[in-house]
Design an enzyme around this catalytic site. Structure first.
Site, PDB file in Angstrom:
ATOM      1  N   CYS A 338      -6.033  24.267  27.839  1.00 39.48           N
ATOM      2  CA  CYS A 338      -4.330  23.651  27.918  1.00 39.48           C
ATOM      3  C   CYS A 338      -3.779  24.134  29.072  1.00 39.48           C
ATOM      4  CB  CYS A 338      -3.438  24.241  26.858  1.00 39.48           C
ATOM      5  SG  CYS A 338      -3.950  25.780  26.223  1.00 39.48           S
ATOM      6  N   ARG A 367     -15.254  31.993  24.716  1.00 41.44           N
ATOM      7  CA  ARG A 367     -14.841  33.421  24.517  1.00 41.44           C
ATOM      8  C   ARG A 367     -15.303  34.090  24.023  1.00 41.44           C
ATOM      9  NH1 ARG A 367     -10.602  29.901  20.429  1.00 41.44           N
ATOM     10  NH2 ARG A 367      -9.865  28.772  22.384  1.00 41.44           N
ATOM     11  N   GLN A 385     -14.182  21.825  22.476  1.00 42.81           N
ATOM     12  CA  GLN A 385     -12.937  21.731  21.664  1.00 42.81           C
ATOM     13  C   GLN A 385     -12.611  20.073  21.734  1.00 42.81           C
ATOM     14  OE1 GLN A 385     -10.077  24.791  23.454  1.00 42.81           O
ATOM     15  NE2 GLN A 385     -10.020  25.008  21.428  1.00 42.81           N
ATOM     16  N   ASP A 387     -10.430  18.631  22.593  1.00 46.82           N
ATOM     17  CA  ASP A 387      -9.098  18.759  22.893  1.00 46.82           C
ATOM     18  C   ASP A 387      -8.022  17.936  23.483  1.00 46.82           C
ATOM     19  OD1 ASP A 387      -7.005  20.851  22.556  1.00 46.82           O
ATOM     20  OD2 ASP A 387      -7.882  22.385  24.554  1.00 46.82           O
ATOM     21  N   HIS A 389      -3.841  17.602  24.401  1.00 45.22           N
ATOM     22  CA  HIS A 389      -2.540  18.044  24.745  1.00 45.22           C
ATOM     23  C   HIS A 389      -1.819  16.958  25.016  1.00 45.22           C
ATOM     24  CE1 HIS A 389      -5.432  21.664  26.050  1.00 45.22           C
ATOM     25  NE2 HIS A 389      -4.310  21.832  24.836  1.00 45.22           N
ATOM     26  N   LYS A 473       1.134  27.347  13.668  1.00 49.60           N
ATOM     27  CA  LYS A 473       0.313  25.368  13.619  1.00 49.60           C
ATOM     28  C   LYS A 473      -0.280  25.011  11.955  1.00 49.60           C
ATOM     29  CE  LYS A 473      -3.430  29.066  13.926  1.00 49.60           C
ATOM     30  NZ  LYS A 473      -5.384  29.589  13.953  1.00 49.60           N
ATOM     31  N   HIS A 519      -0.644  21.287  20.620  1.00 48.99           N
ATOM     32  CA  HIS A 519      -2.490  21.176  21.048  1.00 48.99           C
ATOM     33  C   HIS A 519      -2.960  20.695  19.916  1.00 48.99           C
ATOM     34  CE1 HIS A 519      -1.983  25.266  23.758  1.00 48.99           C
ATOM     35  NE2 HIS A 519      -0.932  24.895  23.491  1.00 48.99           N
TER      36      HIS A 519
END
Length: 645
Positions: A338, A367, A385, A387, A389, A473, A519
RNA sequence: GCCGAUGUAGCUCAGAGGUAGAGCACUUCCUUGGUAAGGAAGGGGUCAUGGGUUCAAUUCCCAUCAUUGGCUCCA
């Protein structure tokens, strides 16, 4: 006399002080033998505990969750008694039931150890106690009495638990030589337990707090019949066959190497092909929904994450920063995409007409997960991910959020993930310090999620304290082969990052406004999603995802050339396969390729060569008969279309 | 990270203080076979790594690394 109402709404009269077993007996003797526990006016009630007032009753057998839980809870007490027999002076923490069985947390006396080699003798002792047919006796005690008992026994854990209970609500349960602080209810006596198995040993911090003493947790499960235990163990064996770690190796999908590093998966050619297909599938869906793909680097300056707040939150526990030799600049491996996407948003002035801006990326993040947390592909240290946004105006949130839910549901439907739970994760209201952002924004975001989920008709479970530190979330959870729950899809509202990055857009009023971010990752991570997909399909992937959709099996080497022609022709139809031209008999080739779970086996020999056809055999189903090459190509493409409908 | 278990051939696993085993896979040869294992021969191991005990360690002890079950489901 008292009046007792049954679930079918019929009412009968009984004499005062009657207990659930006696009530069952009045209905039928065989029922009475099966009753484990009852619900009386909504409260769980021992089957031998007298009833003195009018009430509604529900009788539970082993088949009910309530029955099983009571059964296992009683088993935990007997296990405790057995443990006390072998380890005098052992202290007890808590001993609850779990989804499959029970455990007891124990603090072993100094110097004592327990390992799975001790299980057999403990199991034997448990059964011995069970066969003794000792009653479970319930006793209401005063707080003082309770404290006195456990002070005398020297069990500080029970004393701590008692300390939190109020006088007048405390009960003890005893069987044979063992007494425990317990709310109940319990079996009438120990003899119901006919089979028991201790499953494993684990360390567990007292009260889940890693600053406190680690106790030894003993897991077990018990059954009213030996046969049920056998079945349970067999079921576990079967589940292990679906384990993605095993299938991933067998089907050559992915691997790990200690030399590369733990928790860092590498995708093998077949796994990569599968993953790529999933990615392309999602890209296509996202394109329809107006997403734009972006690509960002794997590292970012420390300052980027200071701005985003990730540094403060995760910086310490993350991988060590990377320093450049000359300038001594500090970079971090990116833990999230992000911040990069925020910078892309900021790269030029945005108008309300540009919103929603939907930036998508298959972004690989790193991570640091504690070594003990790593687990196959489901919990790793480097993962990708799916991902995206979504930057939008506040009044677009609801609409955008719902569209994301649509995408997630479409994906789950296509891949037949019918058994999922939707979880709304909100702040822990008692510990707001853990989170960043204003109260007002949190409340708005939480409400937006709750509304969108309910509008989409999702059955949701609300979990307090499970929110991300930057926002609430909506997570989609799916179970793996062994029943462990994993979060796959996730959608998160974020008012915080736009604030921190000072994102703006110019509204129709010609003034600057702050956008809101959503997200979202429908798969969650490619690694975890593929892991769960492997377990769900047992490696028998839908045709469109199969790394190899067919294999051509020549009857003998004489037909290798024809097999090659077939392969080339099928190539032209955009289907994938290979030739098994080993010097083996057809039966052998079929067996080996069935085990590799190739969806279609195409046998070619004399007859096929003559007629320019194939003998099509479907994996796990058998011979489908002869088809021409074109027929098969059309057939397979139609099958894929059906899967993707 | 912590508690427990595990680590022997590419895979699945047996084994024992004294020269390392099986099945499958692999290589070669025979066989050219029609819908779930054709036959024979052969190659392959620093028994995870590093220390220690011992005449002798892959086996026993310690450490390390990796894998694995658990550490949320509240007497």
């Amino acid at each position: 006399m008292i009046k007792i109402k049954f679930p079918d709404q019929t009412e009968r009269e009984f004499s005062e002080g009657i207990n659930p077993i006696e009530i069952a007996k009045s209905l039928s003797n065989s029922l009475a033998k099966e009753i484990i526990v009852a619900t009386v006016d909504g409260n769980l009630w021992d089957s031998t505990r007298p009833i003195y007032t009018n009430c509604e009753i529900k009788l539970h057998k082993w088949d009910d969750t309530e029955g099983k839980h009571c059964f296992w809870h009683s088993s935990a007490h007997i296990m405790a008694e057995a443990l006390e027999y072998f380890y005098p002076g052992v202290k007890f923490g808590i001993g609850p039931t779990i989804e499959n069985g029970f455990y007891y947390d124990i603090d072993l006396p100094d110097g004592a150890t327990i390992s799975d080699s001790d299980f057999a003798k403990i199991e034997k002792k448990i059964l011995e106690i069970a066969q003794g047919k000792h009653d479970f006796a319930r006793k209401e005690v005063s707080k003082d009495e309770a404290i006195q008992y456990f002070q005398h026994k020297g069990d500080q854990y029970k004393l701590e638990l008692i300390d939190e209970l109020s006088d007048g609500t405390i009960t003890f349960y005893s069987q044979n030589s063992f007494t425990d602080l317990c709310r109940g209810p319990h079996l009438a006596d120990t003899s119901y337990i006919k089979a028991v198995k201790l499953m494993s040993i684990a360390g567990a911090f007292w009260r889940g707090d890693e600053k406190r003493k680690q106790l030894t947790r003993v897991y077990g499960i018990s059954f009213p019949k030996q046969k049920l235990l056998d079945e349970y163990l067999h079921m576990l064996e079967e589940a292990k066959k679906r384990d993605h770690r095993k299938l991933g190796k067998e089907l050559e999908l992915f691997m790990f190497s200690p030399k590369v590093g733990m928790g860092l998966p590498m995708w093998l050619p077949k796994g990569a092909m599968l993953r790529e297909r999933l990615e392309n599938f999602l890209k296509k869906v996202q394109k329809k929904y107006g997403y734009q793909q972006v690509i960002t680097p794997h590292i970012g300056m420390k300052d980027l994450y200071v701005t985003s707040g990730h540094y403060e939150k995760y910086g310490k526990d993350s991988f060590q920063p990377i320093f450049t030799p000359a300038e001594n600049e500090e970079f971090l491996l990116k833990p999230m995409n992000c911040p990069h996407h925020c910078e892309i948003y900021k790269s030029k002035p945005r108008s309300y007409k540009d919103l929603p801006l939907r930036l998508a990326e298959f972004g690989t993040v790193y991570r640091y997960e504690q070594s003990g947390e790593l687990h196959g592909l489901t919990r790793v240290r480097g993962f990708t991910q799916d991902d995206a946004h979504l930057f939008c105006t506040p009044d677009q949130i609801s609409e955008e959020f719902k569209k994301v839910i649509d995408i997630v549901l479409y994906i789950f439907k296509t891949l037949k993930f019918n058994d999922f739970t939707a979880q709304i994760s909100l702040r822990d209201p008692s510990d707001k310090k853990k989170y960043i952002g204003t109260d007002e924004n949190w409340e708005k975001a939480e409400q937006a999620i709750i509304d969108a989920a309910s509008e989409k008709g999702l059955t949701t479970k609300v979990e307090l304290g499970e929110a991300a530190f930057y926002g609430p979330k909506l997570d989609f959870m799916v179970k793996d082969a062994l029943g462990r729950k994993w979060q796959l899809g996730t959608i998160q509202v974020d008012y915080n990052l736009p604030e921190r990055f000072e994102l703006e857009y110019v509204g129709s009023d010609d003034r600057k406004h702050r956008p809101v971010m959503i997200h979202r990752a429908p798969f969650g991570s490619m690694e975890r999603f593929v892991a769960v997909l492997i377990e769900h399909t047992e490696g028998k992937f839908p045709l469109w995802l199969s790394p190899e959709q067919f294999v051509i099996l020549p009857i003998s080497e004489k037909y290798n050339e024809y097999a090659n022609q077939v392969l080339q022709m099928l190539d032209a139809y955009d289907v994938r396969g290979f030739i098994d031209d080993r010097n083996e008999k057809i039966g052998r080739k079929i067996r080996d390729n069935e085990m590799k779970k190739i969806p279609y086996l195409l046998v070619v020999g004399e007859k096929e060569l003559e007629n320019k056809t194939l003998s099509v055999r479907k994996q796990a189903e058998g011979d489908l008969g002869m088809q021409t090459i074109e027929e098969f190509a059309r057939f397979i493409n139609k099958e894929i279309e059906k899967e993707l409908e």
